[in-house]
Scaffold this motif. Structure first.
Motif, PDB file in Angstrom:
ATOM      1  N   TRP A  51       0.810  -1.219   0.000  1.00 32.01           N
ATOM      2  CA  TRP A  51       0.000   0.000   0.000  1.00 32.01           C
ATOM      3  C   TRP A  51       0.846   1.273   0.000  1.00 32.01           C
ATOM      4  O   TRP A  51       0.351   2.357   0.314  1.00 32.01           O
ATOM      5  CB  TRP A  51      -0.934  -0.002   1.210  1.00 32.01           C
ATOM      6  N   SER A  52       2.118   1.155  -0.387  1.00 28.80           N
ATOM      7  CA  SER A  52       3.029   2.299  -0.297  1.00 28.80           C
ATOM      8  C   SER A  52       2.669   3.425  -1.265  1.00 28.80           C
ATOM      9  O   SER A  52       3.110   4.556  -1.083  1.00 28.80           O
ATOM     10  CB  SER A  52       4.467   1.848  -0.551  1.00 28.80           C
ATOM     11  N   GLU A  53       1.873   3.129  -2.297  1.00 30.39           N
ATOM     12  CA  GLU A  53       1.452   4.182  -3.220  1.00 30.39           C
ATOM     13  C   GLU A  53       0.541   5.194  -2.535  1.00 30.39           C
ATOM     14  O   GLU A  53       0.448   6.344  -2.957  1.00 30.39           O
ATOM     15  CB  GLU A  53       0.739   3.569  -4.422  1.00 30.39           C
ATOM     16  N   TYR A  54      -0.121   4.776  -1.460  1.00 28.75           N
ATOM     17  CA  TYR A  54      -1.114   5.623  -0.798  1.00 28.75           C
ATOM     18  C   TYR A  54      -0.772   5.959   0.652  1.00 28.75           C
ATOM     19  O   TYR A  54      -1.251   6.957   1.178  1.00 28.75           O
ATOM     20  CB  TYR A  54      -2.483   4.928  -0.834  1.00 28.75           C
ATOM     21  N   PHE A  55       0.029   5.120   1.293  1.00 30.63           N
ATOM     22  CA  PHE A  55       0.329   5.304   2.713  1.00 30.63           C
ATOM     23  C   PHE A  55       1.804   4.999   2.983  1.00 30.63           C
ATOM     24  O   PHE A  55       2.388   4.111   2.365  1.00 30.63           O
ATOM     25  CB  PHE A  55      -0.512   4.350   3.586  1.00 30.63           C
ATOM     26  N   THR A  56       2.367   5.762   3.915  1.00 31.77           N
ATOM     27  CA  THR A  56       3.676   5.405   4.448  1.00 31.77           C
ATOM     28  C   THR A  56       3.481   4.852   5.857  1.00 31.77           C
ATOM     29  O   THR A  56       2.626   5.339   6.612  1.00 31.77           O
ATOM     30  CB  THR A  56       4.624   6.609   4.491  1.00 31.77           C
TER      31      THR A  56
ATOM     32  N   GLU B 259       2.483   3.853  12.778  1.00 30.20           N
ATOM     33  CA  GLU B 259       2.170   5.153  12.194  1.00 30.20           C
ATOM     34  C   GLU B 259       1.803   4.940  10.731  1.00 30.20           C
ATOM     35  O   GLU B 259       2.548   4.317   9.979  1.00 30.20           O
ATOM     36  CB  GLU B 259       3.374   6.086  12.311  1.00 30.20           C
ATOM     37  N   MET B 260       0.655   5.471  10.323  1.00 35.45           N
ATOM     38  CA  MET B 260       0.143   5.300   8.962  1.00 35.45           C
ATOM     39  C   MET B 260      -0.249   6.670   8.437  1.00 35.45           C
ATOM     40  O   MET B 260      -1.174   7.304   8.947  1.00 35.45           O
ATOM     41  CB  MET B 260      -1.060   4.356   8.982  1.00 35.45           C
ATOM     42  N   CYS B 261       0.462   7.151   7.425  1.00 35.81           N
ATOM     43  CA  CYS B 261       0.221   8.498   6.896  1.00 35.81           C
ATOM     44  C   CYS B 261      -0.176   8.411   5.430  1.00 35.81           C
ATOM     45  O   CYS B 261       0.577   7.882   4.602  1.00 35.81           O
ATOM     46  CB  CYS B 261       1.469   9.362   7.037  1.00 35.81           C
ATOM     47  N   MET B 262      -1.345   8.946   5.101  1.00 32.91           N
ATOM     48  CA  MET B 262      -1.766   8.947   3.702  1.00 32.91           C
ATOM     49  C   MET B 262      -1.004  10.025   2.935  1.00 32.91           C
ATOM     50  O   MET B 262      -0.603  11.046   3.497  1.00 32.91           O
ATOM     51  CB  MET B 262      -3.272   9.166   3.596  1.00 32.91           C
ATOM     52  N   HIS B 263      -0.808   9.785   1.647  1.00 32.55           N
ATOM     53  CA  HIS B 263      -0.045  10.731   0.834  1.00 32.55           C
ATOM     54  C   HIS B 263      -0.426  10.572  -0.628  1.00 32.55           C
ATOM     55  O   HIS B 263      -1.047   9.576  -1.033  1.00 32.55           O
ATOM     56  CB  HIS B 263       1.463  10.489   1.000  1.00 32.55           C
ATOM     57  N   THR B 264      -0.049  11.559  -1.416  1.00 37.05           N
ATOM     58  CA  THR B 264      -0.103  11.483  -2.869  1.00 37.05           C
ATOM     59  C   THR B 264       1.268  11.842  -3.378  1.00 37.05           C
ATOM     60  O   THR B 264       1.720  12.981  -3.219  1.00 37.05           O
ATOM     61  CB  THR B 264      -1.165  12.427  -3.458  1.00 37.05           C
ATOM     62  N   GLU B 265       1.965  10.861  -3.922  1.00 40.54           N
ATOM     63  CA  GLU B 265       3.336  11.037  -4.397  1.00 40.54           C
ATOM     64  C   GLU B 265       4.200  11.653  -3.300  1.00 40.54           C
ATOM     65  O   GLU B 265       4.991  12.557  -3.551  1.00 40.54           O
ATOM     66  CB  GLU B 265       3.353  11.867  -5.684  1.00 40.54           C
TER      67      GLU B 265
ATOM     68  N   LYS C  66      -4.191  13.976  -1.962  1.00 40.37           N
ATOM     69  CA  LYS C  66      -5.273  14.489  -2.786  1.00 40.37           C
ATOM     70  C   LYS C  66      -6.312  13.377  -2.887  1.00 40.37           C
ATOM     71  O   LYS C  66      -5.978  12.237  -3.215  1.00 40.37           O
ATOM     72  CB  LYS C  66      -4.768  14.883  -4.177  1.00 40.37           C
ATOM     73  N   TRP C  67      -7.547  13.709  -2.611  1.00 37.43           N
ATOM     74  CA  TRP C  67      -8.578  12.677  -2.534  1.00 37.43           C
ATOM     75  C   TRP C  67      -8.881  12.130  -3.921  1.00 37.43           C
ATOM     76  O   TRP C  67      -9.237  12.857  -4.837  1.00 37.43           O
ATOM     77  CB  TRP C  67      -9.839  13.239  -1.900  1.00 37.43           C
ATOM     78  N   SER C  68      -8.704  10.831  -4.059  1.00 37.31           N
ATOM     79  CA  SER C  68      -8.929  10.163  -5.332  1.00 37.31           C
ATOM     80  C   SER C  68      -9.805   8.948  -5.110  1.00 37.31           C
ATOM     81  O   SER C  68      -9.966   8.460  -3.986  1.00 37.31           O
ATOM     82  CB  SER C  68      -7.592   9.721  -5.947  1.00 37.31           C
ATOM     83  N   LEU C  69     -10.372   8.438  -6.181  1.00 41.75           N
ATOM     84  CA  LEU C  69     -11.176   7.228  -6.090  1.00 41.75           C
ATOM     85  C   LEU C  69     -10.319   6.037  -5.665  1.00 41.75           C
ATOM     86  O   LEU C  69     -10.777   5.162  -4.935  1.00 41.75           O
ATOM     87  CB  LEU C  69     -11.848   6.960  -7.437  1.00 41.75           C
ATOM     88  N   GLU C  70      -9.064   6.028  -6.096  1.00 41.27           N
ATOM     89  CA  GLU C  70      -8.178   4.935  -5.709  1.00 41.27           C
ATOM     90  C   GLU C  70      -7.850   4.981  -4.218  1.00 41.27           C
ATOM     91  O   GLU C  70      -7.865   3.950  -3.533  1.00 41.27           O
ATOM     92  CB  GLU C  70      -6.877   4.985  -6.525  1.00 41.27           C
ATOM     93  N   LEU C  71      -7.541   6.180  -3.707  1.00 40.38           N
ATOM     94  CA  LEU C  71      -7.248   6.313  -2.287  1.00 40.38           C
ATOM     95  C   LEU C  71      -8.464   5.945  -1.456  1.00 40.38           C
ATOM     96  O   LEU C  71      -8.358   5.270  -0.427  1.00 40.38           O
ATOM     97  CB  LEU C  71      -6.801   7.744  -1.976  1.00 40.38           C
ATOM     98  N   HIS C  72      -9.633   6.376  -1.908  1.00 40.36           N
ATOM     99  CA  HIS C  72     -10.876   6.051  -1.211  1.00 40.36           C
ATOM    100  C   HIS C  72     -11.030   4.539  -1.062  1.00 40.36           C
ATOM    101  O   HIS C  72     -11.300   4.028   0.027  1.00 40.36           O
ATOM    102  CB  HIS C  72     -12.047   6.618  -2.012  1.00 40.36           C
ATOM    103  N   ARG C  73     -10.824   3.827  -2.153  1.00 38.81           N
ATOM    104  CA  ARG C  73     -10.997   2.382  -2.120  1.00 38.81           C
ATOM    105  C   ARG C  73      -9.873   1.691  -1.356  1.00 38.81           C
ATOM    106  O   ARG C  73     -10.087   0.671  -0.696  1.00 38.81           O
ATOM    107  CB  ARG C  73     -11.082   1.834  -3.543  1.00 38.81           C
TER     108      ARG C  73
ATOM    109  N   GLY D 237      -1.769  12.551   8.008  1.00 40.40           N
ATOM    110  CA  GLY D 237      -1.500  12.861   6.617  1.00 40.40           C
ATOM    111  C   GLY D 237      -0.021  13.135   6.421  1.00 40.40           C
ATOM    112  O   GLY D 237       0.816  12.823   7.268  1.00 40.40           O
ATOM    113  N   THR D 238       0.289  13.747   5.299  1.00 36.44           N
ATOM    114  CA  THR D 238       1.677  14.032   4.932  1.00 36.44           C
ATOM    115  C   THR D 238       1.799  15.507   4.569  1.00 36.44           C
ATOM    116  O   THR D 238       0.882  16.091   3.987  1.00 36.44           O
ATOM    117  CB  THR D 238       2.105  13.153   3.740  1.00 36.44           C
TER     118      THR D 238
END
Length: 280
Positions: free
Chosen positions: A13-18, A27-33, A38-45, A67-68
């Protein structure tokens, strides 16, 4: 018995979370690149299976969710929404497969965790506030501001759970005013209203979250942590089981009458129509 391993899902899941883990604290931090999400359909799912993997790893004792960068969640991912056809008028398939199907499960992916969760809001957020506010202890940075992007931004029904969450946290009339007017609340207002428990300097948010994990949760017996968590999230579970599917049905039905992204010039990233109306 079925279980998951940090070494696997932290990469999966490293594309969406570190992820980072020490002494059972994850520790789980959401990120975009690797910048603010940025809220996306992929991140949502992705939240649903990613949190299931966290849940099924018995080496996780406490979760810090954040977050990041400088923002928690305050912009959309235009490319993703366009990629899945959301520049067009809404149809049943998009309304169900991408919205209803995901959102009636996403809050429960968080609530189904049996370990304590600390929500560390690292900056502005305007949508899917449940990711922060449904947690056991919620802290925010001084730069945090909160609005809601449904009614005044996207021009749609605020039915994805915010109608329940803000009613419970703010009271009925204040919540309705917040959702219908596009009001923006700063960190001190969130603290005064009780939506967050602490406000800390921006550069200390994760440090404070780790301190809470080590001093509030870690010293307690594992059984105490788990049973306390179960007790405290049960009211949220009952309310959302009862109200979330109905709210999502109204939201998904309503977008067939108006869907802003189909308008020429609509700014997906900031939820602004061509006439400049929106959340930011």
């Amino acid at each position: 018995m079925y279980r998951t391993y940090f070494e696997d899902y932290s990469v999966k899941w490293s594309e969406y979370f570190t992820f980072k883990r020490e002494d059972g604290i994850l520790e789980m931090c959401m990120h975009t690149e690797h910048d603010s999400a940025k809220w996306s359909l992929e991140l949502h799912r992705a939240f649903i299976p990613a949190l299931a993997d966290v849940h099924h790893d018995p080496d996780n004792e406490i979760l810090i969710f954040s977050g990041t960068g400088e923002k928690f969640l305050d912009s959309m991912d235009p490319e993703g929404w366009e990629r899945y056809g959301f520049r067009q008028d809404m149809n049943f398939d998009r309304g169900y497969d991408f919205w209803y199907l995901d959102q009636v499960h996403e809050p429960f992916a968080l609530l189904n965790l049996e370990i304590p969760v600390i929500g560390a809001i690292n900056g502005p957020f305007f949508i899917h506030q449940e990711l922060a506010l449904l947690n056991d202890i919620v802290i925010a940075t001084e730069s945090t501001v909160m609005a809601d992007g449904h009614y005044t931004g996207m021009g749609i029904v605020p039915g994805d759970g915010v109608q329940t969450i803000f009613r419970e946290l703010m009271g009925i009339n204040r919540a309705k005013h917040f959702l219908l007017t596009g009001q923006t609340m700063d960190a001190q207002t969130l603290l005064q209203l009780g939506l967050v428990a602490e406000v800390v300097p921006d550069d200390q948010i994760l440090e404070r979250a780790w301190e809470i994990a080590r001093t509030v949760f870690k010293p307690r017996a594992r059984s105490t942590r788990l049973m306390t968590r179960a007790l405290l999230v049960q009211p949220w579970r009952e309310l959302l089981v009862k109200e979330l599917p109905n709210g999502m049905a109204h939201e998904c039905w309503g977008v067939h009458g108006y869907w802003g992204m189909a308008e020429k010039g609509y700014d997906i990233a900031n939820l602004k129509s061509s006439n400049g109306e929106g959340t930011s």
